[in-house]
Design a protein around this motif. Structure first.
Motif, PDB file in Angstrom:
ATOM      1  N   UNK A   1       4.666   6.691   2.642  1.00  0.00           N
ATOM      2  CA  UNK A   1       4.772   5.601   3.106  1.00  0.00           C
ATOM      3  C   UNK A   1       4.414   4.577   2.226  1.00  0.00           C
ATOM      4  N   UNK A   2       4.879   3.544   2.498  1.00  0.00           N
ATOM      5  CA  UNK A   2       5.016   2.012   1.603  1.00  0.00           C
ATOM      6  C   UNK A   2       4.822   1.042   2.863  1.00  0.00           C
ATOM      7  N   UNK A   3       3.848   0.364   2.590  1.00  0.00           N
ATOM      8  CA  UNK A   3       3.300  -0.567   3.847  1.00  0.00           C
ATOM      9  C   UNK A   3       3.096  -2.061   3.109  1.00  0.00           C
TER      10      UNK A   3
ATOM     11  N   UNK B   1       9.154   4.581   5.416  1.00  0.00           N
ATOM     12  CA  UNK B   1       8.734   5.952   5.472  1.00  0.00           C
ATOM     13  C   UNK B   1       9.931   6.535   4.148  1.00  0.00           C
ATOM     14  N   UNK B   2       9.577   7.036   3.176  1.00  0.00           N
ATOM     15  CA  UNK B   2      10.538   7.117   1.854  1.00  0.00           C
ATOM     16  C   UNK B   2      10.660   8.670   1.429  1.00  0.00           C
ATOM     17  N   UNK B   3      11.608   9.044   1.419  1.00  0.00           N
ATOM     18  CA  UNK B   3      11.968  10.394   1.121  1.00  0.00           C
ATOM     19  C   UNK B   3      11.859  10.530  -0.440  1.00  0.00           C
TER      20      UNK B   3
ATOM     21  N   UNK C   1       0.839  -1.228   0.215  1.00  0.00           N
ATOM     22  CA  UNK C   1      -0.091  -0.206  -0.066  1.00  0.00           C
ATOM     23  C   UNK C   1       0.836   1.258  -0.002  1.00  0.00           C
ATOM     24  N   UNK C   2       0.707   2.142  -0.851  1.00  0.00           N
ATOM     25  CA  UNK C   2       1.432   3.292  -1.179  1.00  0.00           C
ATOM     26  C   UNK C   2       0.607   4.705  -0.868  1.00  0.00           C
ATOM     27  N   UNK C   3       1.102   5.384  -0.014  1.00  0.00           N
ATOM     28  CA  UNK C   3       0.449   6.790   0.188  1.00  0.00           C
ATOM     29  C   UNK C   3       0.527   7.739  -0.562  1.00  0.00           C
TER      30      UNK C   3
ATOM     31  N   UNK D   1       3.757  10.520  12.953  1.00  0.00           N
ATOM     32  CA  UNK D   1       2.307  11.035  12.939  1.00  0.00           C
ATOM     33  C   UNK D   1       1.704  11.410  11.555  1.00  0.00           C
ATOM     34  N   UNK D   2       2.724  11.898  10.870  1.00  0.00           N
ATOM     35  CA  UNK D   2       2.475  12.431   9.492  1.00  0.00           C
ATOM     36  C   UNK D   2       2.153  11.339   8.566  1.00  0.00           C
ATOM     37  N   UNK D   3       2.960  10.237   8.738  1.00  0.00           N
ATOM     38  CA  UNK D   3       2.751   8.829   7.815  1.00  0.00           C
ATOM     39  C   UNK D   3       1.483   8.183   8.292  1.00  0.00           C
ATOM     40  N   UNK D   4       1.086   8.262   9.679  1.00  0.00           N
ATOM     41  CA  UNK D   4      -0.459   7.906  10.101  1.00  0.00           C
ATOM     42  C   UNK D   4      -1.483   8.618   9.266  1.00  0.00           C
TER      43      UNK D   4
END
Length: 153
Positions: free
Chosen positions: A107-109, A131-133, A19-21, A68-71
Motif C-alpha cells: 500500500x501507498x498512502x 494498493x499496488x501489485x 507512507x509505503x507499507x 483487510x490485508x492492506x490494513x
C-alpha cells in the motif's frame, strides 16, 4: 518505516507525505479462508471450473480481503501502533484490477489533509490509499479518514 513501539501521532503527518507499507503475497489459502470467514462463496472466488469462463481465468480475491490485508500491512509498517483510534470513513473505493493467487501487494498512502478534532487529544488524517501489485499496477484505491491520537501534552 522502522520498527516502533508507538506509531505516528496526528502531528507527525503532513500533507503530501507518502507512507509505503511492506508487501505481502496473496495466496489461494487467503482467498478460501476469507470465503469461509465472510460466508461469501461466490463462484468467482471459489470455483476454478466456473472461473475458466470468466475474464480472470481463475478465482480472484474478494475486494474486502485485499482491503483487510492492506490494513494489516499499514499496521505492520508501524504507523498505527498504539496511536490509531478509529477508521472514520471510506470514500471513493474503487476496484481497478483483479487480485489473483500469487500477486504481491503493498500500500501507498498519501496524506491529503490533517484536521484537529474538537477533542484536543486527537485529530483526523485523510489519506489517499493505493494498493499496488508487484508490476506497479494499482489494483484498488480509496480515500480514508482515520482518527489518531495527538502527542501527549
Amino acid at each position: 518505516m522502522t520498527d516502533r513501539t508507538t506509531g505516528m501521532y496526528w502531528e507527525d503527518f503532513s500533507v503530501g507525505m507518502i507512507i509505503t507499507t511492506p508487501a505481502r503475497t496473496i495466496t489461494s489459502t487467503d482467498i478460501v479462508n476469507f470465503a469461509c470467514l465472510s460466508g461469501d462463496f461466490n463462484e468467482v472466488h471459489t470455483n476454478w471450473e466456473y472461473c475458466k469462463n470468466t475474464p480472470f481465468g481463475e478465482p480472484i480475491a474478494h475486494g474486502p480481503l485485499v482491503y483487510a490485508v492492506m490494513g494489516g500491512l499499514q499496521y505492520a509498517s508501524g504507523v498505527n501502533r498504539n496511536t490509531l483510534l478509529a477508521l472514520l470513513q471510506v470514500d471513493k473505493w474503487r476496484m481497478l484490477e483483479p487480485v489473483k493467487h500469487g500477486d504481491t501487494l503493498h500500500a501507498e498512502a498519501t496524506v491529503l489533509e490533517t484536521k484537529p478534532s474538537k477533542k484536543t487529544d486527537r485529530g483526523v488524517v485523510k489519506l489517499h490509499r493505493k494498493f499496488v501489485r508487484q508490476d506497479g499496477v494499482v489494483v484498488q484505491e480509496m480515500e480514508v479518514s482515520i482518527l489518531y491520537r495527538r502527542k501527549p501534552q
